[in-house]
Design a protein around this motif. Structure first.
Motif, PDB file in Angstrom:
ATOM      1  N   SER A  23      72.185   1.235  99.543  1.00 16.02           N
ATOM      2  CA  SER A  23      70.997   1.658  98.808  1.00 16.02           C
ATOM      3  C   SER A  23      70.798   0.899  97.500  1.00 16.02           C
ATOM      4  CB  SER A  23      71.081   3.151  98.512  1.00 16.02           C
ATOM      5  OG  SER A  23      72.219   3.416  97.720  1.00 16.02           O
ATOM      6  N   LEU A  24      71.792   0.210  97.021  1.00 15.33           N
ATOM      7  CA  LEU A  24      71.675  -0.513  95.758  1.00 15.33           C
ATOM      8  C   LEU A  24      71.604  -2.015  96.009  1.00 15.33           C
ATOM      9  CD1 LEU A  24      74.300   1.415  93.622  1.00 15.33           C
ATOM     10  CD2 LEU A  24      71.826   1.627  93.538  1.00 15.33           C
ATOM     11  N   PRO A  25      70.793  -2.733  95.204  1.00 17.93           N
ATOM     12  CA  PRO A  25      70.744  -4.191  95.347  1.00 17.93           C
ATOM     13  C   PRO A  25      72.036  -4.804  94.818  1.00 17.93           C
ATOM     14  CG  PRO A  25      69.398  -3.498  93.507  1.00 17.93           C
ATOM     15  CD  PRO A  25      69.876  -2.258  94.187  1.00 17.93           C
ATOM     16  N   PRO A  26      72.294  -6.047  95.163  1.00 19.87           N
ATOM     17  CA  PRO A  26      73.501  -6.692  94.643  1.00 19.87           C
ATOM     18  C   PRO A  26      73.461  -6.780  93.119  1.00 19.87           C
ATOM     19  CG  PRO A  26      72.136  -8.259  95.860  1.00 19.87           C
ATOM     20  CD  PRO A  26      71.526  -6.921  96.026  1.00 19.87           C
ATOM     21  N   PRO A  27      74.606  -6.749  92.453  1.00 18.91           N
ATOM     22  CA  PRO A  27      74.622  -6.738  90.982  1.00 18.91           C
ATOM     23  C   PRO A  27      74.015  -7.990  90.356  1.00 18.91           C
ATOM     24  CG  PRO A  27      76.858  -6.687  91.871  1.00 18.91           C
ATOM     25  CD  PRO A  27      75.923  -6.662  93.029  1.00 18.91           C
ATOM     26  N   GLU A  28      74.044  -9.131  91.044  1.00 15.62           N
ATOM     27  CA  GLU A  28      73.498 -10.360  90.454  1.00 15.62           C
ATOM     28  C   GLU A  28      71.968 -10.423  90.566  1.00 15.62           C
ATOM     29  OE1 GLU A  28      74.581 -11.130  94.706  1.00 15.62           O
ATOM     30  OE2 GLU A  28      75.744 -10.413  93.017  1.00 15.62           O
TER      31      GLU A  28
END
Length: 96
Positions: A23-28
């Protein structure tokens, strides 16, 4: 077998094989809210598409605004543009 049992078996197999969604996009990945507030320092010329600095772009926009009248286009080109717009309208009404 009954159809209900077959559905239950296929559903349970599908759920065990399926991978969970992240559910979360990649941190970069930069958030869209930050990208919307970012000041763009590079630009492209509306005349020939060459890269320009912000100062060069502002100067070019001022020159275009001073000119006042839009550039003249020949009648043949105006007719061709009209036909292309008409073709686009026809294609939206009757897609092939």
């Amino acid at each position: 077998m009954k159809p209900g049992i077959l559905f239950t078996i296929s559903l349970s197999i599908g759920l065990t094989i399926a991978k969970p969604a992240l559910s979360l996009p990649p941190p970069e990945d930069t958030p869209e809210e930050i990208l919307r507030t970012e000041i763009i320092l590079e630009a492209r010329s509306p005349i020939d598409g060459k890269p320009l600095t912000a100062a060069e772009y502002a100067e070019l926009e001022a020159k275009i605004a001073e000119r006042g009248t839009p550039p003249q286009v020949s009648a043949d080109i105006q007719h061709t543009i009209f036909l292309l717009r008409l073709l686009k309208l026809i294609r939206t009404i009757t897609p092939l």
